[in-house]
Design a protein around this motif. Structure first.
Motif, PDB file in Angstrom:
ATOM      1  N   LYS A 111      33.080  36.395  39.382  1.00  0.00           N
ATOM      2  CA  LYS A 111      32.482  37.735  39.441  1.00  0.00           C
ATOM      3  C   LYS A 111      33.185  38.734  38.530  1.00  0.00           C
ATOM      4  CE  LYS A 111      31.098  36.913  44.263  1.00  0.00           C
ATOM      5  NZ  LYS A 111      31.607  35.533  44.280  1.00  0.00           N
ATOM      6  N   GLU A 112      34.521  38.675  38.488  1.00  0.00           N
ATOM      7  CA  GLU A 112      35.283  39.613  37.672  1.00  0.00           C
ATOM      8  C   GLU A 112      35.207  39.224  36.196  1.00  0.00           C
ATOM      9  OE1 GLU A 112      36.704  42.302  38.895  1.00  0.00           O
ATOM     10  OE2 GLU A 112      36.046  41.741  40.929  1.00  0.00           O
ATOM     11  N   ASP A 161      39.587  51.348  43.591  1.00  0.00           N
ATOM     12  CA  ASP A 161      40.097  50.226  42.790  1.00  0.00           C
ATOM     13  C   ASP A 161      41.038  50.699  41.684  1.00  0.00           C
ATOM     14  OD1 ASP A 161      38.764  48.234  44.174  1.00  0.00           O
ATOM     15  OD2 ASP A 161      36.919  48.508  43.033  1.00  0.00           O
TER      16      ASP A 161
END
Length: 427
Positions: A182-183, A31
């Motif tokens: 979620k982030e 990521d």
């Protein structure tokens, strides 16, 4: 990367007309560097790759593509099949683009319009997030007001394309974990939208998390807890239908309540919905015809189909979840061990690709027999992924279903299979 060809991710991709390769467990994603590593290769963000959803192959770079052709010869052949077949072939369509595409392939109306999928478009997801994360009636009322406007426009645009064919709208069946932010940046935006501290948003997310999302707080259970959600959707459907009628477009909306396990849920929710629809009729000064039915996707619903048929105007077998609940198998997880089942001869077919006739099929047959006996006028179809599988379609013809419904891209196959199955049944 999880799941197989019949997993939830693959089903959604197929419905969108997108190529999808699942089960790529060897892929590693960085990521931070925005890179992907597999088989000694490094693919950076922005690099082109080509994938074949049919073979499961992934190619580096751009591969030359060709447009599929729906030529005059194929159109003529399909027209013959449509004249021969008995069962209707509808499409699973969640957007005007899906509806237009499926109609071009020859679909006869919509057998499944999944309202939760509508919210994946653009920034609409924030509306449903605000609704499901609301913790009091005032917050939810504000979110539902926005949802009403969006859904009314969505249904209006779909009704216009489909015209005088049936459109079955499945009321909200959100796997909540798919919609929750979620982030960190998304949680912060949610806090801003609801005007709440970030710590409160995180608390609500924790409280809403289901240990088993598939069997959790979803489907009709959401409407038992918060009746106003389905009431709002019913209002949007009927207001959109009335608008079409005013413009001279005759529409046939049918409202489907998902995941029931007995007649009690159906009676409770149906009563609320009908009361809301009657309010709309009074406000608009006109009425439209509509039906209220249910999705048959639990074994208990199939076993009690005669009771349910007393309240339902149609059944639609949701064979994706019915297979999961009957066999105790997860679409997404069974791919990890299903190859060994095939290798040892335990299963000859993939149960999420072709219906398990001996088990799941027996429940479908029972549901049809009990339902028709209690209500001879009952319309019965299937809207799970099996609706586009020729082997399954043959079983549905033998069982006497009125129609099958599948993703737009499988409509042509379903039309041909329905004709072949009918010819076989006459031998």
């Amino acid at each position: 990367v999880k799941g197989g060809a019949t997993s939830h991710g693959a089903v959604v991709a197929r419905g969108m007309g997108k190529c999808c390769v699942t089960g790529c467990g060897e892929i590693q994603i960085n990521d931070i560097k925005r890179e992907m590593y597999i088989g000694g290769y490094t693919v950076k963000e922005g690099d082109f790759i080509s994938i074949s959803g049919y073979t499961g192959e992934i190619f580096l770079g751009k591969v030359k593509l060709t447009e599929p052709q729906f030529d005059d010869n194929l159109k003529e052949f399909v027209s013959w099949c449509k004249e021969i077949k008995r069962m209707g072939v509808r499409m699973n369509a969640d957007t005007p683009a899906d509806a237009f595409l499926g109609k071009g392939f020859g679909a006869e109306g919509i057998g499944l319009c999944r309202t939760e999928h509508m919210f994946f478009q653009k920034d609409k997801i924030w509306t449903i997030r605000g609704m499901i994360m609301s913790d009091n009636p005032e917050e939810r009322a504000e979110a539902l007001k926005k949802m009403l406007e969006m859904q009314r426009e969505d249904f209006y645009n779909i009704f216009k394309i489909v015209g005088d064919e049936i459109v079955i709208v499945r009321l909200l069946d959100p796997p909540l974990h798919e919609f929750l932010p979620k982030e960190p940046k998304d949680k912060e935006k949610m806090a801003e939208i609801l005007n709440l501290p970030l710590i409160e948003i995180e608390r609500r997310i924790r409280n809403m998390k289901d240990e088993n999302p598939m069997l959790g707080h979803r489907g009709c259970r959401l409407a038992v807890t918060y009746p106003e959600i389905y009431n709002t959707q019913a209002r949007a459907i009927i207001e959109a239908a009335i608008q079409c009628e005013k413009e001279g477009i005759k529409v046939k909306p049918e409202i489907m309540i998902p995941l029931i396990i007995g007649v009690g849920e159906l009676k409770f929710i149906k009563g609320n919905i009908k009361a809301e629809i009657d309010k709309v009729f009074e406000e608009q000064g006109m009425k439209v015809e509509y039906k209220i039915g249910t999705m048959m996707e639990t074994p208990r619903a199939c076993l009690l189909a005669d009771e349910i048929a007393g309240e339902a105007e149609f059944f639609s077998f949701g064979t994706n979840d019915l297979t999961q609940t009957t066999m105790g198998l997860s679409r997404d997880d069974s791919v990890k061990f299903m190859d060994e089942y095939h290798e040892h001869g335990i299963f000859k077919l993939e149960p999420f690709a072709s219906i398990d006739v001996r088990g799941v099929g027996k429940l479908v047959k029972l549901g049809v027999e009990l339902g028709k006996k209690a209500n001879p006028e009952l319309e019965i179809g299937i809207c799970g992924e099996h609706g586009g599988d020729p082997k399954s379609i043959n079983f549905f013809e033998e069982t006497g279903l009125d129609y099958v419904s599948c993703s737009p891209f499988r409509v042509l196959v379903a039309i041909v299979a329905a004709a072949q199955s009918y010819i076989k049944s006459k031998k």
